[in-house]
Design a protein around this motif. Structure first.
Motif, PDB file in Angstrom:
ATOM      1  N   ALA A  72      60.229  55.484  92.161  1.00 43.25           N
ATOM      2  CA  ALA A  72      60.759  55.179  93.486  1.00 43.25           C
ATOM      3  C   ALA A  72      61.524  56.374  94.048  1.00 43.25           C
ATOM      4  N   LEU A  73      62.399  56.941  93.232  1.00 38.52           N
ATOM      5  CA  LEU A  73      63.182  58.087  93.679  1.00 38.52           C
ATOM      6  C   LEU A  73      62.312  59.321  93.856  1.00 38.52           C
ATOM      7  N   LEU A  74      61.315  59.485  92.990  1.00 38.34           N
ATOM      8  CA  LEU A  74      60.423  60.630  93.076  1.00 38.34           C
ATOM      9  C   LEU A  74      59.684  60.658  94.414  1.00 38.34           C
ATOM     10  N   PHE A  75      59.142  59.511  94.817  1.00 38.31           N
ATOM     11  CA  PHE A  75      58.366  59.486  96.046  1.00 38.31           C
ATOM     12  C   PHE A  75      59.257  59.572  97.281  1.00 38.31           C
ATOM     13  N   VAL A  76      60.469  59.030  97.215  1.00 36.79           N
ATOM     14  CA  VAL A  76      61.406  59.213  98.324  1.00 36.79           C
ATOM     15  C   VAL A  76      61.697  60.698  98.511  1.00 36.79           C
ATOM     16  N   ALA A  77      61.944  61.401  97.404  1.00 42.44           N
ATOM     17  CA  ALA A  77      62.206  62.831  97.478  1.00 42.44           C
ATOM     18  C   ALA A  77      60.987  63.596  97.986  1.00 42.44           C
ATOM     19  N   ALA A  78      59.802  63.200  97.535  1.00 51.13           N
ATOM     20  CA  ALA A  78      58.586  63.900  97.938  1.00 51.13           C
ATOM     21  C   ALA A  78      58.320  63.754  99.429  1.00 51.13           C
ATOM     22  N   TYR A  79      58.650  62.601  99.990  1.00 47.85           N
ATOM     23  CA  TYR A  79      58.435  62.387 101.418  1.00 47.85           C
ATOM     24  C   TYR A  79      59.483  63.104 102.279  1.00 47.85           C
ATOM     25  N   ARG A  80      60.676  63.335 101.744  1.00 47.68           N
ATOM     26  CA  ARG A  80      61.784  63.822 102.562  1.00 47.68           C
ATOM     27  C   ARG A  80      62.159  65.265 102.309  1.00 47.68           C
ATOM     28  N   LEU A  81      61.558  65.910 101.291  1.00 50.09           N
ATOM     29  CA  LEU A  81      61.881  67.291 100.970  1.00 50.09           C
ATOM     30  C   LEU A  81      60.611  68.117 100.828  1.00 50.09           C
ATOM     31  N   PRO A  82      60.676  69.436 101.083  1.00 55.01           N
ATOM     32  CA  PRO A  82      59.560  70.313 100.713  1.00 55.01           C
ATOM     33  C   PRO A  82      59.301  70.212  99.214  1.00 55.01           C
ATOM     34  N   GLY A  83      58.033  70.248  98.831  1.00 56.42           N
ATOM     35  CA  GLY A  83      57.684  70.024  97.432  1.00 56.42           C
ATOM     36  C   GLY A  83      58.388  70.954  96.470  1.00 56.42           C
ATOM     37  N   ALA A  87      61.000  69.636  93.540  1.00 56.25           N
ATOM     38  CA  ALA A  87      60.623  69.830  92.148  1.00 56.25           C
ATOM     39  C   ALA A  87      61.607  70.723  91.404  1.00 56.25           C
ATOM     40  N   VAL A  88      62.091  71.782  92.065  1.00 58.63           N
ATOM     41  CA  VAL A  88      63.007  72.701  91.388  1.00 58.63           C
ATOM     42  C   VAL A  88      64.310  72.008  91.031  1.00 58.63           C
ATOM     43  N   LEU A  89      64.738  71.020  91.822  1.00 62.81           N
ATOM     44  CA  LEU A  89      65.935  70.264  91.464  1.00 62.81           C
ATOM     45  C   LEU A  89      65.771  69.586  90.106  1.00 62.81           C
ATOM     46  N   GLY A  90      64.551  69.227  89.774  1.00 62.35           N
ATOM     47  CA  GLY A  90      64.297  68.609  88.478  1.00 62.35           C
ATOM     48  C   GLY A  90      64.524  69.541  87.312  1.00 62.35           C
ATOM     49  N   ALA A 141      69.527  63.402  97.134  1.00 64.54           N
ATOM     50  CA  ALA A 141      70.106  62.393  96.239  1.00 64.54           C
ATOM     51  C   ALA A 141      69.026  61.705  95.424  1.00 64.54           C
ATOM     52  N   ALA A 142      67.881  61.425  96.042  1.00 62.30           N
ATOM     53  CA  ALA A 142      66.783  60.780  95.326  1.00 62.30           C
ATOM     54  C   ALA A 142      66.241  61.690  94.234  1.00 62.30           C
ATOM     55  N   ALA A 143      66.076  62.976  94.532  1.00 58.09           N
ATOM     56  CA  ALA A 143      65.571  63.919  93.532  1.00 58.09           C
ATOM     57  C   ALA A 143      66.530  64.018  92.342  1.00 58.09           C
TER      58      ALA A 143
END
Length: 290
Positions: A72-83, A87-90, A141-143
């Motif tokens: 859920a958090l992954l896809f929220v981040a993917a929709y709202r941030l450049p890829g 990903a680098v936040l991870g 925050a989601a990432a």
């Protein structure tokens, strides 16, 4: 073993491109559901194994952390941030895992690991605070939340090991539990799905079969056989792949501050990886070996 585990984050690095280019817009919970649940049901049909004893609640906990909440958090981040940014936040994950492994498993991180973790924190600060791009706070925050959820799942997976039914069954249990939870939440939050295009079907098929069923089997295999900090270090490959794909395919760019932050994070993870021994050779050599 370690080379196969490294395939998982490489595949995950393609998630951001597929999400933004092939999946329905603004449906992150639906995307997570259709990525996890079909893959889990497929593995359950193949293994025909049910959890026994403590594995009923363990599978529920791991499925929630590694799949339900994380997706859920992954896809929220993917929709709202450049890829590349999402990903680098991870890349902060290995350091969170090191702290959790110390608290839950008694595995004390070395001074160099702690120093690498501090450098990683500085890199993330540079990546976020000095960015010239409009970085969505909900996406950030989601990432971060997704990274913490996956870190807990990684450490608990190592602590509990694998069931007698095998890793393929464990993968299926987690994907099914997480996918079912996502489906319930998606129904109430996003409502029933609209009609899909052929591009949507192709994106979901790729993520479910290759990016989820295959990748998570390899990842959970590594989680149960390697030290948590070791397997988490391999997640570095995901942001690298995502950033390269975003640059080549989508024409995305990173500002100077973001590039410095990314470089600091990458260097910190590499320094941390070289301090971890996996017999002979070191982890770093094992990852890049053919």
């Amino acid at each position: 073993m370690r080379n196969l585990t490294a395939v998982a984050p490489v595949l995950w690095g393609t998630t951001y491109l597929v999400t933004t280019e092939f999946l329905p817009a603004d449906r992150p919970l639906l995307a997570g559901t259709l990525r996890a649940l079909p893959a889990g049901l497929l593995l359950l049909a193949v293994t025909r194994a049910r959890p026994r004893g403590a594995w009923w609640w363990r599978a529920a906990v791991l499925g929630t952390l590694n799949i339900g909440l994380f997706f859920a958090l992954l896809f929220v981040a993917a929709y709202r941030l450049p890829g590349g940014v999402a990903a680098v936040l991870g890349a902060l994950g290995p350091f969170v895992v090191a702290g959790l492994a110390f608290g839950l498993l008694g595995q004390r991180p070395s001074v160099r690991i702690l120093a690498a973790g501090a450098a990683g924190l500085i890199g993330v600060a540079l990546l976020v605070l000095r960015s010239t791009a409009a970085l969505d706070p909900i996406g950030l925050a989601a990432a971060f939340g997704g990274m913490v959820s996956m870190s807990f799942g990684t450490v608990l997976g190592k602590r509990w090991g694998k069931p007698d039914a095998g890793l393929l069954a464990l993968t299926g249990w987690q994907l099914t539990v997480g996918g079912a939870l996502l489906g319930i939440v998606a129904l109430f939050v996003e409502g029933l799905p609209n009609a899909f295009t052929w591009a949507n079907f192709g994106g979901f098929a790729y993520l479910s079969l290759i990016g989820t069923a295959g990748a998570y089997f390899l990842w959970f295999r590594g989680v149960t056989t390697m030290a948590p900090a070791q397997v988490s270090m391999l997640s570095l490959l995901s942001p690298v792949v995502a950033a390269v794909i975003g640059w080549i395919v989508l024409g995305q760019s990173l500002s100077g501050g973001q590039l410095v932050g990314a470089a600091v994070i990458l260097g910190a993870v590499l320094v941390g990886a070289t301090t971890i021994k996996v017999g002979k050779p070191t982890l770093l050599k094992a990852v890049v070996a053919p």
